[in-house]
Design an enzyme around this catalytic site. Structure first.
Site, mmCIF file in Angstrom:
data_model
loop_
_atom_site.group_PDB
_atom_site.id
_atom_site.type_symbol
_atom_site.label_atom_id
_atom_site.label_comp_id
_atom_site.label_asym_id
_atom_site.label_seq_id
_atom_site.Cartn_x
_atom_site.Cartn_y
_atom_site.Cartn_z
ATOM 1 N N ASP A 1 -15.819 -2.616 -4.867
ATOM 2 C CA ASP A 1 -15.875 -3.815 -4.022
ATOM 3 C C ASP A 1 -17.316 -4.310 -4.017
ATOM 4 O O ASP A 1 -18.250 -3.531 -4.171
ATOM 5 C CB ASP A 1 -15.412 -3.527 -2.597
ATOM 6 C CG ASP A 1 -14.921 -4.788 -1.872
ATOM 7 O OD1 ASP A 1 -13.694 -4.994 -1.783
ATOM 8 O OD2 ASP A 1 -15.781 -5.571 -1.401
ATOM 9 N N SER A 2 -17.482 -5.621 -3.797
ATOM 10 C CA SER A 2 -18.846 -6.167 -3.770
ATOM 11 C C SER A 2 -19.449 -6.095 -2.365
ATOM 12 O O SER A 2 -20.617 -6.401 -2.184
ATOM 13 C CB SER A 2 -18.826 -7.617 -4.260
ATOM 14 O OG SER A 2 -17.923 -8.374 -3.484
ATOM 15 N N ARG B 1 0.847 -1.205 0.000
ATOM 16 C CA ARG B 1 0.000 0.000 0.000
ATOM 17 C C ARG B 1 0.879 1.251 0.000
ATOM 18 O O ARG B 1 0.611 2.214 -0.714
ATOM 19 C CB ARG B 1 -0.912 0.016 1.230
ATOM 20 C CG ARG B 1 -2.108 -0.913 1.121
ATOM 21 C CD ARG B 1 -3.099 -0.693 2.253
ATOM 22 N NE ARG B 1 -2.691 -1.312 3.500
ATOM 23 C CZ ARG B 1 -3.071 -2.522 3.910
ATOM 24 N NH1 ARG B 1 -3.893 -3.243 3.181
ATOM 25 N NH2 ARG B 1 -2.640 -3.017 5.054
ATOM 26 N N CYS C 1 -3.311 -13.778 -3.795
ATOM 27 C CA CYS C 1 -3.024 -14.328 -2.464
ATOM 28 C C CYS C 1 -3.393 -15.807 -2.425
ATOM 29 O O CYS C 1 -3.640 -16.372 -1.376
ATOM 30 C CB CYS C 1 -3.759 -13.546 -1.379
ATOM 31 S SG CYS C 1 -5.538 -13.551 -1.574
ATOM 32 N N ASP D 1 -6.532 -6.460 -6.287
ATOM 33 C CA ASP D 1 -6.151 -7.275 -5.128
ATOM 34 C C ASP D 1 -7.321 -8.173 -4.739
ATOM 35 O O ASP D 1 -7.954 -7.984 -3.713
ATOM 36 C CB ASP D 1 -5.772 -6.342 -3.963
ATOM 37 C CG ASP D 1 -5.297 -7.125 -2.744
ATOM 38 O OD1 ASP D 1 -4.867 -8.281 -2.902
ATOM 39 O OD2 ASP D 1 -5.368 -6.571 -1.627
ATOM 40 N N PHE E 1 -11.391 -4.418 -5.941
ATOM 41 C CA PHE E 1 -11.371 -5.184 -4.678
ATOM 42 C C PHE E 1 -10.769 -4.310 -3.570
ATOM 43 O O PHE E 1 -9.761 -4.662 -2.949
ATOM 44 C CB PHE E 1 -10.566 -6.485 -4.829
ATOM 45 C CG PHE E 1 -10.929 -7.315 -6.037
ATOM 46 C CD1 PHE E 1 -11.976 -8.232 -5.965
ATOM 47 C CD2 PHE E 1 -10.257 -7.191 -7.243
ATOM 48 C CE1 PHE E 1 -12.322 -9.016 -7.067
ATOM 49 C CE2 PHE E 1 -10.594 -7.950 -8.351
ATOM 50 C CZ PHE E 1 -11.625 -8.874 -8.268
HETATM 51 N N1 SAH Z 1 -6.765 -4.430 -1.047
HETATM 52 C C1 SAH Z 1 -7.549 -4.528 0.143
HETATM 53 C C2 SAH Z 1 -7.901 -5.955 0.499
HETATM 54 C C3 SAH Z 1 -8.733 -6.656 -0.542
HETATM 55 S S1 SAH Z 1 -9.457 -8.129 0.036
HETATM 56 C C4 SAH Z 1 -6.821 -3.819 1.290
HETATM 57 O O1 SAH Z 1 -5.684 -3.355 1.081
HETATM 58 O O2 SAH Z 1 -7.377 -3.724 2.371
HETATM 59 C C5 SAH Z 1 -10.510 -8.619 -1.260
HETATM 60 C C6 SAH Z 1 -11.794 -7.827 -1.389
HETATM 61 O O3 SAH Z 1 -12.486 -8.308 -2.548
HETATM 62 C C7 SAH Z 1 -12.792 -7.932 -0.253
HETATM 63 O O4 SAH Z 1 -13.090 -6.660 0.218
HETATM 64 C C8 SAH Z 1 -14.065 -8.562 -0.884
HETATM 65 O O5 SAH Z 1 -15.265 -7.992 -0.387
HETATM 66 C C9 SAH Z 1 -13.875 -8.219 -2.328
HETATM 67 N N2 SAH Z 1 -14.503 -9.082 -3.339
HETATM 68 C C10 SAH Z 1 -14.536 -10.429 -3.386
HETATM 69 N N3 SAH Z 1 -15.071 -10.849 -4.559
HETATM 70 C C11 SAH Z 1 -15.386 -9.738 -5.267
HETATM 71 C C12 SAH Z 1 -15.950 -9.500 -6.552
HETATM 72 N N4 SAH Z 1 -16.255 -10.507 -7.367
HETATM 73 N N5 SAH Z 1 -16.122 -8.221 -6.943
HETATM 74 C C13 SAH Z 1 -15.789 -7.197 -6.143
HETATM 75 N N6 SAH Z 1 -15.235 -7.359 -4.928
HETATM 76 C C14 SAH Z 1 -15.031 -8.607 -4.493
#
Ligand code: SAH
Length: 398
Positions: free
Chosen positions: A252-253, A214, A342, A302, A230
């Site tokens: 994000d979803s 980050r 990940c 991510d 995400f």
């Molecule tokens: N980059 C973030 C962490 C991401 S974790 C940080 O630094 O804090 C992954 C995220 O993807 C989660 O918030 C989850 O809600 C989201 N997610 C999972 N599947 C998804 C999809 N199909 N579309 C959008 N978001 C999604």
């Protein structure tokens, strides 16, 4: 230890233990002596009766036992756990300056010699996950040591992952020590403030492993128009905005994650006008943005774990290819893509191949500028490659 139950392995199956890999699969075991119960310490022996390890027995799991120690003299118990946790905390003190963050992973399971134990510190609150039968058995001992050594009086449990089910343990969550906080929990990471929901957020509340990435992405974001796919509670988004990104569209979803992300933006006094939030499925949203003719000069992806194990790698590869290909179609010439996986089941080599395939399909040339991994409070033991799950690439479109 006389009277300790014993596992005798099949001939030849001691090899991975001799290489100090901490898992004993059910198929490697020839005989179980002494009727161990879930979480009990077992003395693990080779077919020729040579001592191999002390381990925690887990009758419900394919990983039938997890190693506490490879030394015959290091018998699992309060002394060994205190020593191991002390070493884990010392590593964090040596690797991560206190001014960088007050949120840290203090114990990272197998990679710190404590299979199934995760302990994250968020300011004055400790969040623990007890994900193995052995941790279940030693629950009070482990929590007592963690409280004492971390100085955190408040402990929240988040043992609600899939891994716990595989160990035959029921989910367990809630405040287990100390008084409930009277206001939302807040952390500071790289000079940015984040509210963290340790009770209901994802994982233990925050994705600590991306701390350094980050910060790095923030440094590269100056003046750029960014898309953060995400985004969870706004980690990469706030880093980029704080370092001068022109705008960030974050997707994000999860509605609750986005709500917290918006609060985090306000908490840092960043102008709401530079941030746009979209509650949507990233797979679909990337296609919609293409139809709208949108372009960006920085894209961050991510996603959550698509492949927990190597057997899911093929399906996961299709998912990574899809989002990366569609992100590349939105990227201007000279634009940057910071893309992560990940998934333990997807190696760095495979991930890079997937990106090469996506670039070919998008008809673009990509320069590999940087590689990313998890922050040092997620250590990697060379004998336990499963611990090296996070990988990332910074690619520049030429
Ligand atoms: N980059 C973030 C962490 C991401 S974790 C940080 O630094 O804090 C992954 C995220 O993807 C989660 O918030 C989850 O809600 C989201 N997610 C999972 N599947 C998804 C999809 N199909 N579309 C959008 N978001 C999604």
């Amino acid at each position: 230890m006389s009277g300790t139950p014993q596992l005798t392995l099949k001939p030849g199956r001691e090899r991975s233990l001799l290489r100090r890999h901490p898992w004993i699969f059910s198929g490697a075991i020839a005989e179980v002596h002494g009727a161990p119960q879930s979480g009990d310490t077992v003395d693990v022996r080779a077919a020729d009766d040579r001592f191999l390890a002390w381990a925690a027995y887990s009758p419900a799991s394919q990983i039938r036992a997890r190693v506490w120690s490879f030394e015959e003299t290091e018998i699992p118990g309060p002394d060994l756990f205190a020593k191991t946790i002390e070493a884990a905390l010392a590593l964090r003190r040596a690797e991560i300056p206190a001014e960088r963050t007050n949120a840290l992973r203090l114990v990272h399971g197998e990679s710190d010699g404590l299979p199934g134990l995760v302990a994250d510190r968020y300011a004055d609150t400790l969040v623990v996950q007890l994900l193995s039968a052995g941790c279940g058995k030693w629950r009070d001992t482990l929590i007592g040591i963690l409280r004492e050594q971390s100085g955190c009086a408040r402990v929240q449990e988040r043992s609600d992952t899939e891994g716990r089910e595989l160990e035959g343990l029921a989910p367990s969550t809630g405040l287990i020590a100390g008084a409930a906080a009277d206001r939302p929990l807040e952390i500071v990471e790289n000079d940015i403030r984040y509210e963290v929901d340790v009770a209901a957020g994802q994982k233990t509340g925050f994705y600590l492993d991306q701390r350094d990435n980050r910060a790095r992405v923030g440094l590269l974001a100056d003046g750029r128009e960014m898309l953060n796919g995400f985004c969870y509670t706004g980690g990469f988004t706030l880093s980029a905005l704080a370092r001068g990104a022109r705008s960030v569209l974050s997707i994000d979803s999860s509605g609750p994650a986005l709500e917290l992300a918006r609060r985090n933006l306000a908490l840092n006094g960043l102008e709401a006008g530079r941030a746009q939030w979209l509650e949507a499925d990233v797979f679909g949203a990337l296609r919609t943005l293409q139809r709208e003719g949108r372009q960006f000069d920085f894209v961050v992806l991510d996603p959550p774990k698509f492949a927990p194990t190597p057997k899911d790698a093929e399906r996961a590869a299709r998912g990574y290819k899809d989002i990366n290909l569609n992100a590349l179609k939105l990227l201007r010439r000279g634009g940057l893509l910071a893309t992560f996986s990940c998934s333990g089941g997807v190696s760095s080599e495979l991930f890079q191949k997937i990106l090469a395939g996506a670039a070919a399909d998008a008809g673009v040339s990509l320069l590999l500028r940087e590689r990313y991994r998890a922050a040092p409070d997620h250590p990697v033991r060379i004998e336990f490659p499963e611990g090296e799950y996070l990988k990332g690439l910074l690619l520049e479109r030429r």
